[in-house]
Design a protein around this motif. Structure first.
Motif, PDB file in Angstrom:
ATOM      1  N   GLN A  55       7.375   8.957  -4.346  1.00  0.00           N
ATOM      2  CA  GLN A  55       8.846   8.094  -3.835  1.00  0.00           C
ATOM      3  C   GLN A  55       9.723   9.106  -4.191  1.00  0.00           C
ATOM      4  O   GLN A  55      10.652   9.220  -2.852  1.00  0.00           O
ATOM      5  CB  GLN A  55       9.199   7.080  -5.590  1.00  0.00           C
ATOM      6  N   ASP A  70       4.380   5.303  -2.199  1.00  0.00           N
ATOM      7  CA  ASP A  70       4.830   4.941  -3.292  1.00  0.00           C
ATOM      8  C   ASP A  70       7.234   4.652  -3.240  1.00  0.00           C
ATOM      9  O   ASP A  70       7.493   5.628  -2.702  1.00  0.00           O
ATOM     10  CB  ASP A  70       4.793   5.952  -5.037  1.00  0.00           C
ATOM     11  N   GLU A  71       6.940   3.669  -3.320  1.00  0.00           N
ATOM     12  CA  GLU A  71       8.278   2.819  -2.008  1.00  0.00           C
ATOM     13  C   GLU A  71       8.759   4.177  -1.197  1.00  0.00           C
ATOM     14  O   GLU A  71       9.525   4.637  -0.902  1.00  0.00           O
ATOM     15  CB  GLU A  71       9.270   3.341  -3.063  1.00  0.00           C
ATOM     16  N   THR A 101       5.496   3.629 -10.418  1.00  0.00           N
ATOM     17  CA  THR A 101       5.289   4.943  -9.916  1.00  0.00           C
ATOM     18  C   THR A 101       4.882   5.835 -11.674  1.00  0.00           C
ATOM     19  O   THR A 101       3.217   6.545 -11.468  1.00  0.00           O
ATOM     20  CB  THR A 101       6.995   5.875 -10.307  1.00  0.00           C
TER      21      THR A 101
HETATM   22 MG   LIG Z   1       8.887   4.081  -8.777  1.00  0.00          MG
END
Ligand SMILES: [Mg+2]
Ligand SMILES: Nc1ncnc2c1ncn2[C@@H]1O[C@H](COP(=O)(O)OP(=O)(O)O)[C@@H](O)[C@H]1O
Lengths: 252, 329
Positions: B84, B160-161, B44
């Motif tokens: 995320q 992000d994810e 991240t």
């Molecule tokens: Mg992360």
């Protein structure tokens, strides 16, 4: 500098939409001014006269100034909420200057604060408050905007610098109450010790309430132009500091 | 094809912690590039630097040809990001979230309405568009975020994810969107994940990230081939004895001991199982179980870092739980 008017518009629109939707919250914020006007205004109305005005006439502009001060500073929590819920990242990753974001926030917050103040005036009228003229409301709105701008900027400064809600609460009440009491909002400063009087003259709220009083009831103690000029300078300085503080804030 | 992203010795420290410790890589136009690693690896933080919301401590990068330090506004105009953590305004409707985003990217009125409708269709939220986001399910919110990231047609999209906290079915769905996106619009995608299957399924190339460093980089097939054949996994209480017995055998490409298992990389693993059993008997190591599988990216990750990504699952569950709590507010 590119002013990114689209970002200003979006942030303004967002505040207005939230305000219109949160009816219960709006009613909640009107309660405090209402109690003040009923409790103190009607309570002291027959006992106290200030100059040529009844106490209610004296108090209503003060209550408007007070509610502007409190809601404006508290609006800084919006930055904390946006950081908490991640929307701040969404705003800051877009190609817009942070100054535009601050201006949009101030514009939105000021708009809703003025709407709220107009509602306070509307509540005051059935209690016995009389407007000196309808046009005077327009000048009053100008003062409401300037007061709101000054203190929303102050709230934004705190919101940018402080990351947790408790800290925010602590610091803002540390500032809000002195600003409130060291002003002419609920009683004239003339009977106060010299030091308190001096302090009240460096407090923008004093000029704001005096301006509101002049506009709404025609009994200001200073020239309206002076009140407006002082507030204009104060609000400009506060916006600049807010823009600087927000520029430095971390997204989290 | 040209490079869409060029990362050069990027570092970021938080106090004494080196969250990202000098990473370099390149991503080509139209590629799906993955950063795979456990929680806390620095994925991240890397994305935040590449998307200009966090300044690097040192090093630099170019995104869509623009310098992330000197030309932030041009970078921002070229990218989209799906964070995320949640990043929607829940007091607004789905459509309003998209409208605000479009205005922030200076899209014209007509184009805006048209794109919003097509994005809503893509993420299958047409009939929920005018509902306040706080009434959305977790999967719907994630889909809205993905739609929003695409709305302004970025050249590079960071995810992000993207599927964290989603149920397996929604995750599959999401993978389809992501592939469709890449194929239809030739968007360069850079995604982070700690799901092995996700990286394997979606990514053209994968970088393994651990402790802020890239420990291996390649296509999923290349990475799996580095192990040389199959993985024979032996469970035994006497792993030290067995390790000694097996060491020096030429047919074992790699050997890795981890929590009660010994993993062997060998060619034609099924033929080597009898030999492993015999050696175990000779050194008096009692075998509890023995299994054979084609190497997964998990095995490769284990090979490079000495640990599996799943070992970190405990802390992941906590992160996900807090995410879900926040989403439900
Ligand atoms: Mg992360
Ligand atoms: N703002 C921050 N302040 C301090 N430490 C941080 C901050 N952001 C991330 N970290 C730390 O940096 C490391 C990498 O975090 P992160 O990039 O979020 O990893 P990942 O996304 O791979 O899970 C972690 O140890 C994390 O705790």
């Amino acid at each position: 500098m590119n002013m990114d008017t689209n970002a200003i518009y979006v942030l303004w629109l967002r505040d207005v939409k939230r305000f219109v939707r949160a009816k219960s919250r709006v009613i909640g914020t009107l309660m405090f001014p209402l109690f003040f006007m009923v409790g103190f205004g009607l309570g002291f109305n027959n006992l106290v006269h200030i100059g040529n005005s009844s106490y209610l006439e004296y108090l209503v502009p003060g209550v408007i100034g007070m509610s502007l001060l409190f809601t404006a500073i508290a609006s800084g929590t919006a930055v904390l909420w946006d950081r908490q819920f991640g929307f701040l990242k969404e705003i800051l990753v877009t190609p817009n200057s942070r100054t535009a974001v601050v201006i949009g926030r101030v514009a939105g917050g000021a708009t809703t604060a003025v709407l709220q103040s107009i509602l306070v005036v509307a509540i005051a009228i059935p209690l016995g408050f009389t407007l000196s003229s309808n046009a005077s409301l327009l000048i009053a709105v100008l003062f409401m905007l300037l007061i709101a701008t000054t203190f929303i900027s102050l709230g934004l400064i705190f919101g940018s610098v402080i990351n947790d809600f408790q800290g925010f609460q602590l610091i803002t009440s540390f500032f809000t109450f002195p600003l409130f009491f060291l002003s002419n909002a609920i009683f004239p400063m003339s009977g106060m010790p010299a030091i308190v009087q001096y302090l009240s003259y460096v407090n923008p709220l004093t000029y704001g309430v005096d301006g509101l009083r002049g506009a709404l009831t025609g009994s200001a103690s200073m020239p309206l132009v002076l009140d407006a000029a002082v507030l204009l300078v104060a609000s400009a300085i506060m916006i600049l500091i807010a823009a600087y503080a927000f520029e430095k804030t971390e997204v989290g | 094809m040209s490079d869409m992203i060029e990362v050069n010795k990027l570092r970021r420290e938080f106090g004494t912690l080196k969250a990202v410790d000098g990473i370099s890589f390149k991503v080509k136009e139209g590629e799906i590039f993955g950063l795979l690693g456990p929680n806390g690896a620095g994925k991240t933080t890397t994305i935040k630097m590449l998307t200009t919301i966090l300044p690097p401590t040192s090093g630099n990068a170019k995104v869509a040809g623009f310098d992330i330090k000197k030309d932030q506004n041009s970078v921002r105009r070229s990218i989209g990001i799906i964070f995320q953590d949640p990043s929607l305004d829940e007091e607004l409707t789905g459509r309003e979230n998209l409208e605000f985003h479009a205005i922030l990217y200076k899209m014209g009125d007509e184009q805006r309405t048209e794109k919003i409708n097509s994005v809503l269709k893509l993420v299958e939220l047409e009939d929920k568009a005018d509902v306040l986001v706080k009434n959305y399910s977790g999967g719907m919110k994630r889909r809205l975020e993905i739609g929003r990231g695409l709305l302004h047609e970025p050249k590079v999209l960071f995810l992000d994810e993207p599927t964290i906290g989603l149920d397996p079915q929604t995750r599959r769905h999401m993978w389809n969107y992501i592939q469709k996106l890449n194929a239809m619009h030739n968007v360069t995608l850079i995604l982070t994940t700690h799901y092995i299957e996700e990286a394997d399924f979606l990514c053209n190339r994968v970088a393994f990230v651990d402790h802020g460093k890239i420990v291996a980089l390649g296509t999923p097939t290349e990475l799996k081939n580095t192990l040389g054949g199959d993985v024979v996994s032996v469970k035994t209480e006497n792993s030290d004895l067995l390790e000694k017995g097996l060491s020096g055998k030429g047919w074992i490409h790699h050997m890795k001991k981890h929590d009660g298992f010994i993993d062997l990389s060998v060619k034609e693993g099924e033929k080597k199982i009898p030999e492993v059993v015999m050696i175990a008997q000779n050194v008096n190591a009692e075998i509890e179980s023995i299994s054979l599988h084609k190497p997964s990216l998990e095995d490769v990750f284990l090979h490079y870092t000495g640990k599996t990504i799943r070992e970190e699952e405990g802390s992941w569950k906590d992160t996900m739980r807090s995410r879900i709590v926040r989403r439900n507010r």
